[in-house]
Design a protein around this motif. Structure first.
Motif, PDB file in Angstrom:
ATOM      1  N   TYR A  44       0.820  -1.215   0.084  1.00 13.74           N
ATOM      2  CA  TYR A  44       0.028   0.037  -0.068  1.00 13.74           C
ATOM      3  C   TYR A  44       0.978   1.297   0.122  1.00 13.74           C
ATOM      4  N   LEU A  45       1.935   1.363   0.637  1.00 12.62           N
ATOM      5  CA  LEU A  45       2.648   2.583   0.926  1.00 12.62           C
ATOM      6  C   LEU A  45       3.463   2.603  -0.321  1.00 12.62           C
ATOM      7  N   GLY A  46       4.065   1.474  -1.121  1.00  8.67           N
ATOM      8  CA  GLY A  46       4.832   1.582  -2.305  1.00  8.67           C
ATOM      9  C   GLY A  46       3.960   2.278  -3.240  1.00  8.67           C
ATOM     10  N   LEU A  47       2.521   1.704  -3.479  1.00 10.17           N
ATOM     11  CA  LEU A  47       1.759   2.072  -4.469  1.00 10.17           C
ATOM     12  C   LEU A  47       1.149   3.452  -4.477  1.00 10.17           C
ATOM     13  N   PHE A  48       1.076   3.932  -3.118  1.00  9.50           N
ATOM     14  CA  PHE A  48       0.601   5.177  -2.737  1.00  9.50           C
ATOM     15  C   PHE A  48       1.709   6.378  -3.295  1.00  9.50           C
ATOM     16  N   ALA A  49       3.134   6.001  -2.688  1.00  7.33           N
ATOM     17  CA  ALA A  49       4.119   6.886  -3.076  1.00  7.33           C
ATOM     18  C   ALA A  49       4.117   7.030  -4.499  1.00  7.33           C
ATOM     19  N   ARG A  50       4.195   5.994  -5.464  1.00  6.07           N
ATOM     20  CA  ARG A  50       4.703   6.027  -6.799  1.00  6.07           C
ATOM     21  C   ARG A  50       3.465   6.436  -7.542  1.00  6.07           C
ATOM     22  N   ALA A  51       2.018   6.082  -7.217  1.00  6.13           N
ATOM     23  CA  ALA A  51       0.947   6.350  -8.098  1.00  6.13           C
ATOM     24  C   ALA A  51      -0.156   7.210  -7.466  1.00  6.13           C
ATOM     25  N   ARG A  52      -0.164   7.196  -6.178  1.00  3.28           N
ATOM     26  CA  ARG A  52      -1.091   7.888  -5.482  1.00  3.28           C
ATOM     27  C   ARG A  52      -2.466   7.054  -5.452  1.00  3.28           C
ATOM     28  N   LEU A  53      -2.100   5.785  -5.406  1.00  7.44           N
ATOM     29  CA  LEU A  53      -3.292   4.930  -5.299  1.00  7.44           C
ATOM     30  C   LEU A  53      -3.918   4.631  -3.838  1.00  7.44           C
ATOM     31  N   ASP A  54      -5.298   4.668  -3.771  1.00  9.39           N
ATOM     32  CA  ASP A  54      -5.671   4.550  -2.339  1.00  9.39           C
ATOM     33  C   ASP A  54      -5.839   2.964  -2.007  1.00  9.39           C
ATOM     34  N   ARG A  55      -6.270   2.730  -0.595  1.00 10.87           N
ATOM     35  CA  ARG A  55      -6.286   1.257  -0.398  1.00 10.87           C
ATOM     36  C   ARG A  55      -7.143   0.694  -1.088  1.00 10.87           C
ATOM     37  N   GLU A  56      -8.562   1.323  -1.306  1.00 15.14           N
ATOM     38  CA  GLU A  56      -9.780   0.856  -1.545  1.00 15.14           C
ATOM     39  C   GLU A  56      -9.474   0.324  -3.262  1.00 15.14           C
ATOM     40  N   THR A  57      -8.668   1.172  -3.928  1.00 15.70           N
ATOM     41  CA  THR A  57      -8.209   0.843  -5.285  1.00 15.70           C
ATOM     42  C   THR A  57      -7.441  -0.465  -5.388  1.00 15.70           C
ATOM     43  N   VAL A  58      -6.441  -0.416  -4.567  1.00 20.82           N
ATOM     44  CA  VAL A  58      -5.736  -1.638  -4.646  1.00 20.82           C
ATOM     45  C   VAL A  58      -6.433  -2.821  -4.156  1.00 20.82           C
ATOM     46  N   ASP A  59      -7.224  -2.786  -3.297  1.00  9.99           N
ATOM     47  CA  ASP A  59      -8.078  -4.021  -2.609  1.00  9.99           C
ATOM     48  C   ASP A  59      -9.174  -4.469  -3.918  1.00  9.99           C
ATOM     49  N   ALA A  60      -9.623  -3.524  -4.892  1.00  8.97           N
ATOM     50  CA  ALA A  60     -10.401  -3.654  -5.707  1.00  8.97           C
ATOM     51  C   ALA A  60      -9.709  -4.597  -6.841  1.00  8.97           C
ATOM     52  N   ASP A  61      -8.293  -4.211  -7.339  1.00  8.12           N
ATOM     53  CA  ASP A  61      -7.594  -4.917  -8.108  1.00  8.12           C
ATOM     54  C   ASP A  61      -7.180  -6.255  -7.763  1.00  8.12           C
ATOM     55  N   VAL A  62      -6.850  -6.520  -6.319  1.00  4.67           N
ATOM     56  CA  VAL A  62      -6.610  -7.737  -5.663  1.00  4.67           C
ATOM     57  C   VAL A  62      -8.070  -8.567  -6.074  1.00  4.67           C
ATOM     58  N   ALA A  63      -9.126  -7.975  -5.938  1.00  3.84           N
ATOM     59  CA  ALA A  63     -10.444  -8.925  -5.915  1.00  3.84           C
ATOM     60  C   ALA A  63     -10.799  -9.214  -7.386  1.00  3.84           C
ATOM     61  N   ARG A  64     -10.423  -8.493  -8.145  1.00  3.60           N
ATOM     62  CA  ARG A  64     -10.770  -8.949  -9.800  1.00  3.60           C
ATOM     63  C   ARG A  64      -9.323  -9.444 -10.262  1.00  3.60           C
ATOM     64  N   LEU A  65      -8.276  -9.837  -9.503  1.00  4.79           N
ATOM     65  CA  LEU A  65      -7.102 -10.437  -9.971  1.00  4.79           C
ATOM     66  C   LEU A  65      -6.336  -9.870 -10.962  1.00  4.79           C
ATOM     67  N   ALA A  66      -6.520  -8.277 -10.959  1.00  2.91           N
ATOM     68  CA  ALA A  66      -5.467  -7.539 -11.640  1.00  2.91           C
ATOM     69  C   ALA A  66      -4.014  -7.561 -11.061  1.00  2.91           C
ATOM     70  N   VAL A  67      -3.944  -7.840  -9.711  1.00  2.00           N
ATOM     71  CA  VAL A  67      -2.782  -8.135  -9.184  1.00  2.00           C
ATOM     72  C   VAL A  67      -3.187  -8.957  -8.023  1.00  2.00           C
ATOM     73  N   HIS A  68      -2.166  -9.727  -7.581  1.00  2.00           N
ATOM     74  CA  HIS A  68      -2.356 -10.789  -6.523  1.00  2.00           C
ATOM     75  C   HIS A  68      -1.205 -11.081  -5.501  1.00  2.00           C
ATOM     76  N   GLU A  69      -1.164 -11.654  -4.484  1.00  2.00           N
ATOM     77  CA  GLU A  69      -0.073 -11.863  -3.483  1.00  2.00           C
ATOM     78  C   GLU A  69       0.117 -13.409  -3.675  1.00  2.00           C
ATOM     79  N   LEU A  70       1.131 -13.861  -4.277  1.00  2.00           N
ATOM     80  CA  LEU A  70       1.671 -15.295  -4.612  1.00  2.00           C
ATOM     81  C   LEU A  70       3.049 -15.667  -4.065  1.00  2.00           C
ATOM     82  N   PRO A  71       3.214 -16.851  -3.601  1.00  2.00           N
ATOM     83  CA  PRO A  71       4.535 -17.041  -3.364  1.00  2.00           C
ATOM     84  C   PRO A  71       5.411 -17.224  -4.883  1.00  2.00           C
ATOM     85  N   SER A  72       6.554 -16.704  -4.726  1.00  2.00           N
ATOM     86  CA  SER A  72       7.296 -16.333  -6.052  1.00  2.00           C
ATOM     87  C   SER A  72       8.709 -16.591  -5.770  1.00  2.00           C
ATOM     88  N   ALA A  73       9.644 -15.449  -5.816  1.00  2.00           N
ATOM     89  CA  ALA A  73      10.916 -15.457  -5.767  1.00  2.00           C
ATOM     90  C   ALA A  73      11.519 -15.990  -4.407  1.00  2.00           C
TER      91      ALA A  73
END
Length: 395
Positions: A44-73
């Motif tokens: 949330y802090l990183g996306l706010f600092a870079r793009a001024r995205l609020d939490r609700e917008t990010v959460d909506a992107d998570v809900a619609r699978l535009a972004v997601h938290e996954l095990p990776s590197a």
């Protein structure tokens, strides 16, 4: 090579110069890299600092699978854009495979029983109309889940269920969803994921090269050592991964960068005006390289750690002891959120100006009104950081 130019370039490539304001979360992640989550506020802090995205917008992107938290590197959880779901899962597959191998060796687990449990869990989730928490899965699976007793407790694997969940996740057969839709906590339910996003990137050599291609677009100039830290690859695997890439060395260093960025870097100049950002300590500006010294001025190396023990200095840390204030070419300060006053407390390494105070006020409002707190990780709490808060506030 001028240190200031390198630092400012890294900040520019990380979108900390305002160039990504208004961009969607997925576009920010594609440009600047996957964001470490660990149950804290970093995405949330990183996306706010870079793009001024609020939490609700990010959460909506998570809900619609535009972004997601996954095990990776390295098997660690990051927030990824949808274009990288398959890649992230593929390069993260070694971690659960290693956990299963250890359970086979030390706990008497067989691959056959875990694979059968995978089938059972997948069927349960397929039949469920809502996400199932691990406890609910365990109850519904019955005897298919086996206790691993005291030996398992000592190794941190009390039943066979986490082994199956880990394998199913990296295969892209299931995904976990936060119970309240937020990234800054670690309570999850699981759902089926069809079709699997693993797709054609199941080939590990191809996946490693694709990760290297992305990494050097996010983090360059960077060394093979930096890439190995981020990826968790062996030296041989890292070298093989970068061979197909058109990387060029930066004169006088062990740093490499894509050839298509070299001319842009050569023409780049350090901005004359400050560009402040308040970020989490695990933000990509630090964690992509995990080398504190590259962004610390010599005068700041011996600064004491807020709330730390006598003799502890900033330059002696592998990671920032608090959240970061960044200005173009350096780590310029540290901050925490004081939940008692609902204010940011901070220590700035220089002379404050109106732009800094405005940035702090904007971030403070975001944390207070949208997040409620700015935790570093899932177990961070007002109590655990009380000494840092008191030191930074001068109380």
């Amino acid at each position: 090579m001028a240190t200031g130019k390198l630092r400012a370039w890294w900040a520019h490539r990380q979108g900390l110069d305002g160039s990504l304001h208004g961009s969607p979360a997925a576009a920010v992640l594609e440009r600047t890299g996957w964001m470490r989550s660990i149950g804290g506020s970093a995405p949330y802090l990183g996306l706010f600092a870079r793009a001024r995205l609020d939490r609700e917008t990010v959460d909506a992107d998570v809900a619609r699978l535009a972004v997601h938290e996954l095990p990776s590197a390295r098997g660690c959880t990051y927030v990824l854009p949808s274009t990288d779901f398959g890649l992230g899962l593929t390069v993260g597959a070694a971690a659960p495979a290693g956990e299963l191998a250890a359970a086979e060796k030390y706990l008497g687990v067989t691959r056959a029983e875990v694979e059968q449990l995978c089938v059972t869990v997948a069927d349960l989730l397929e039949a469920s109309a809502e996400p199932l928490a691990p406890a609910a899965i365990k109850d519904a699976a019955g005897t298919a889940v086996r206790s691993l007793g005291e030996a398992g407790r000592k190794r941190g694997t009390t039943t066979t269920l986490p082994l199956a969940l880990g394998l199913l996740q990296v295969r892209g057969d299931i995904r976990r969803v936060p119970v309240n839709g937020r990234l800054d906590q670690q309570r999850y339910g699981y759902v089926r994921w069809t079709p699997s996003p693993r797709g054609e990137l199941s080939d590990m050599d191809t996946a490693r090269t694709e990760l290297a291609r992305r990494y050097f677009s996010w983090a360059a100039p960077a060394s093979l050592k930096h890439f190995r830290w981020f990826s968790g690859f062996t030296s041989a695997s890292a070298k093989k991964a970068v061979e197909p890439l058109d990387l060029v060395p930066l004169d006088g260093t062990d740093l490499l960068m894509p050839k298509e960025l070299a001319d842009e870097f050569a023409a780049f100049t350090v901005p004359s005006k400050p560009s402040y950002a308040l970020l989490a300590g695990v933000d990509g500006i630090h964690l992509l390289h995990r080398e504190m010294s590259r962004l610390l001025d010599d005068a700041d190396v011996e600064r004491p750690i807020p709330g730390g023990r006598a003799g502890e200095t900033l330059g002696g840390q592998a990671d920032p002891p608090s959240h970061l204030i960044v200005d173009r070419d350096r780590f310029a300060g540290l901050w925490e959120f004081d939940t008692e006053t609902s204010k940011i407390v901070y220590r700035f390494f220089g002379n404050e100006d109106a732009t800094l105070r405005e940035t702090i006020a904007e971030t403070q409002e975001f944390v207070r009104d949208r997040l409620g707190d700015a935790r570093s990780f899932s177990l961070d709490s007002p109590k655990s950081r009380a000494s840092r808060v008191a030191d930074l506030s001068g109380s």
